[in-house]
Motif scaffolding. Structure first.
Motif, PDB file in Angstrom:
ATOM      1  N   SER A 150       0.852  -1.189   0.000  1.00 14.69           N
ATOM      2  CA  SER A 150       0.000   0.000   0.000  1.00 14.69           C
ATOM      3  C   SER A 150       0.892   1.245   0.000  1.00 14.69           C
ATOM      4  N   GLY A 151       0.770   2.040  -1.049  1.00 12.60           N
ATOM      5  CA  GLY A 151       1.578   3.261  -1.157  1.00 12.60           C
ATOM      6  C   GLY A 151       3.060   2.983  -1.268  1.00 12.60           C
ATOM      7  N   GLY A 152       3.436   1.843  -1.858  1.00 14.26           N
ATOM      8  CA  GLY A 152       4.833   1.498  -2.038  1.00 14.26           C
ATOM      9  C   GLY A 152       5.455   0.826  -0.831  1.00 14.26           C
ATOM     10  N   LEU A 153       4.753   0.795   0.302  1.00 16.76           N
ATOM     11  CA  LEU A 153       5.257   0.145   1.511  1.00 16.76           C
ATOM     12  C   LEU A 153       4.506  -1.158   1.750  1.00 16.76           C
ATOM     13  N   PHE A 163      15.969  -0.106   6.349  1.00 16.48           N
ATOM     14  CA  PHE A 163      15.399  -1.161   7.208  1.00 16.48           C
ATOM     15  C   PHE A 163      13.873  -1.205   7.152  1.00 16.48           C
ATOM     16  N   VAL A 164      13.291  -0.605   6.116  1.00 17.93           N
ATOM     17  CA  VAL A 164      11.842  -0.648   5.909  1.00 17.93           C
ATOM     18  C   VAL A 164      11.575  -1.429   4.633  1.00 17.93           C
ATOM     19  N   LEU A 165      10.627  -2.394   4.697  1.00 18.31           N
ATOM     20  CA  LEU A 165      10.305  -3.210   3.531  1.00 18.31           C
ATOM     21  C   LEU A 165       9.373  -2.429   2.615  1.00 18.31           C
ATOM     22  N   ARG A 166       9.734  -2.388   1.326  1.00 21.55           N
ATOM     23  CA  ARG A 166       8.952  -1.625   0.347  1.00 21.55           C
ATOM     24  C   ARG A 166       9.024  -2.307  -1.020  1.00 21.55           C
ATOM     25  N   LYS A 200       5.933  -4.299  12.891  1.00 21.79           N
ATOM     26  CA  LYS A 200       5.911  -3.401  14.041  1.00 21.79           C
ATOM     27  C   LYS A 200       4.933  -2.285  13.725  1.00 21.79           C
ATOM     28  N   ASN A 201       3.923  -2.167  14.574  1.00 16.45           N
ATOM     29  CA  ASN A 201       2.836  -1.230  14.291  1.00 16.45           C
ATOM     30  C   ASN A 201       2.232  -1.525  12.918  1.00 16.45           C
ATOM     31  N   PHE A 202       2.156  -2.836  12.600  1.00 19.91           N
ATOM     32  CA  PHE A 202       1.576  -3.349  11.351  1.00 19.91           C
ATOM     33  C   PHE A 202       2.323  -2.862  10.107  1.00 19.91           C
ATOM     34  N   ALA A 203       3.592  -2.518  10.261  1.00 20.08           N
ATOM     35  CA  ALA A 203       4.449  -2.198   9.124  1.00 20.08           C
ATOM     36  C   ALA A 203       5.639  -3.153   9.148  1.00 20.08           C
ATOM     37  N   GLU A 240       7.320 -13.242  18.445  1.00 19.36           N
ATOM     38  CA  GLU A 240       6.423 -13.854  17.470  1.00 19.36           C
ATOM     39  C   GLU A 240       6.200 -12.937  16.262  1.00 19.36           C
ATOM     40  N   ASP A 241       6.533 -11.647  16.405  1.00 19.65           N
ATOM     41  CA  ASP A 241       6.373 -10.726  15.272  1.00 19.65           C
ATOM     42  C   ASP A 241       7.317 -11.083  14.122  1.00 19.65           C
ATOM     43  N   PHE A 242       8.318 -11.958  14.384  1.00 21.06           N
ATOM     44  CA  PHE A 242       9.285 -12.329  13.347  1.00 21.06           C
ATOM     45  C   PHE A 242       8.861 -13.582  12.572  1.00 21.06           C
ATOM     46  N   SER A 243       7.736 -14.198  12.968  1.00 22.53           N
ATOM     47  CA  SER A 243       7.336 -15.471  12.359  1.00 22.53           C
ATOM     48  C   SER A 243       6.153 -15.273  11.424  1.00 22.53           C
ATOM     49  N   PHE A 244       6.210 -15.992  10.275  1.00 16.48           N
ATOM     50  CA  PHE A 244       5.151 -15.890   9.241  1.00 16.48           C
ATOM     51  C   PHE A 244       4.916 -17.258   8.632  1.00 16.48           C
ATOM     52  N   ASN A 245       3.719 -17.397   8.064  1.00 21.23           N
ATOM     53  CA  ASN A 245       3.367 -18.610   7.323  1.00 21.23           C
ATOM     54  C   ASN A 245       3.224 -18.260   5.833  1.00 21.23           C
ATOM     55  N   LEU A 246       3.904 -19.039   5.005  1.00 20.01           N
ATOM     56  CA  LEU A 246       3.765 -18.853   3.538  1.00 20.01           C
ATOM     57  C   LEU A 246       2.623 -19.754   3.070  1.00 20.01           C
ATOM     58  N   VAL A 247       1.532 -19.142   2.627  1.00 22.57           N
ATOM     59  CA  VAL A 247       0.333 -19.872   2.221  1.00 22.57           C
ATOM     60  C   VAL A 247       0.091 -19.639   0.721  1.00 22.57           C
ATOM     61  N   ASP A 248      -0.893 -20.377   0.200  1.00 22.68           N
ATOM     62  CA  ASP A 248      -1.251 -20.194  -1.209  1.00 22.68           C
ATOM     63  C   ASP A 248      -1.715 -18.749  -1.473  1.00 22.68           C
ATOM     64  N   GLY A 249      -1.469 -18.289  -2.689  1.00 23.70           N
ATOM     65  CA  GLY A 249      -1.823 -16.925  -3.045  1.00 23.70           C
ATOM     66  C   GLY A 249      -3.299 -16.659  -2.898  1.00 23.70           C
ATOM     67  N   LEU A 250      -3.646 -15.477  -2.384  1.00 20.07           N
ATOM     68  CA  LEU A 250      -5.055 -15.126  -2.180  1.00 20.07           C
ATOM     69  C   LEU A 250      -5.723 -14.717  -3.496  1.00 20.07           C
ATOM     70  N   ALA A 251      -4.986 -14.211  -4.443  1.00 23.18           N
ATOM     71  CA  ALA A 251      -5.591 -13.705  -5.685  1.00 23.18           C
ATOM     72  C   ALA A 251      -5.921 -14.879  -6.615  1.00 23.18           C
TER      73      ALA A 251
END
Length: 278
Positions: free
Chosen positions: A157-160, A204-207, A250-253, A267-278
């Motif tokens: 969203s907005g490049g971020l 250090f910001v993902l974009r 962090k703060n949903f960014a 736990e903020d460092f952990s993610f699940n790679l799931v099938d694409g939503l689109a």
């Protein structure tokens, strides 16, 4: 009858009293004859030259620089015009076409030549060459879901990249990525958006940004998966050029932080790679 007197002998003038006439030099008469002949010859030559130099008529004044033909020349020697530098006689007041063509040649322009001159094909510039916006066939469509916020996914969203709940079809497309081999390390992964941008960390910001082809960009866009200790199947994404730093929300960014930063939020460092939503 007159008395014939013999001429005294000239062999012994001192004996008979005869002496030669010394009042004139011997051969004087011959010299006079030769001189008269030379004078006559000179006079004849001068008269001939004067007759040849005299104009025949009034036309000769208007024909200066032209050669008179044999019919127009009356008596005397035949006169010849001086040859020009080009080998041909040019009338006075007119320009030689050969001389003018040599002095000022004209170069034909491409417009004048028309279609006879083929135009070189336009060479495309580096900026006009577009890179493929879609990844190769080895890409896998994936969405990234938060471990401690299972209703939220990575969303551009907005490049971020933010952690947002799933919304409409547009949001689903912005939450689906093509996972390809890492640009800097083929054993790791790189995430590509639907419009051909790459997820990379900067400051250090993902974009999401276009690939500029630099080594730094390739490293910033490459992440290696590490199994998470909090949940089976969950992973953590470590930066290839900042070992020990992982993606977290962090703060949903999404940003890049050292693991263990804020021990209550690992736990903020952990993610699940799931099938694409689109």
């Amino acid at each position: 009858m007159p008395e014939n007197k013999s001429r005294p002998s000239q062999e012994q003038p001192w004996e008979n009293g005869w002496a030669p006439d010394t009042s004139r030099a011997p051969g004087t008469r011959r010299l006079w004859l030769a001189g008269g002949l030379a004078v006559a010859t000179i006079v004849a030559c001068v008269t001939t030259i004067a007759l040849n130099d005299k104009p025949v008529d009034d036309k000769s004044e208007a024909r200066q620089g032209q050669t008179l033909s044999d019919e127009e020349t009356e008596g005397g020697l035949i006169s010849f015009a001086s040859p020009s530098a080009s080998g041909s006689t040019t009338p006075t007041g007119k320009k030689s076409p050969t001389a003018s063509a040599t002095a000022s040649p004209k170069t034909s322009s491409p417009e004048a030549q028309g279609s006879s001159t083929p135009h070189a094909p336009a060479v495309p510039s580096a900026s006009s060459t577009t890179k493929p916006s879609t990844p190769g066939p080895a890409a896998t469509q994936r969405s990234v879901r938060s471990l401690n916020y299972p209703d939220r996914y990575w969303h551009v969203s907005g490049g971020l990249v933010k952690l947002d709940p799933v919304g409409g079809s547009e949001s689903r497309a912005d939450s689906t990525f093509s996972v390809v081999k890492g640009l800097a390390d083929s054993s790791c992964s790189t995430f590509v958006t639907a419009d051909g941008k790459y997820l990379r960390h900067r400051d250090f910001v993902l974009r999401a940004e276009r690939n500029d082809g630099s080594t730094l960009f390739k490293q910033d866009a490459t992440f290696c998966t590490v199994p998470s200790s909090y949940s089976s199947g969950a992973v953590m994404l470590e930066s290839v050029n900042y070992p020990g730093r992982f993606l977290r929300h962090k703060n949903f960014a999404l940003r890049l932080d050292a693991f263990g930063y804020g021990s209550n939020y690992r736990e903020d460092f952990s993610f699940n790679l799931v099938d694409g939503l689109a």
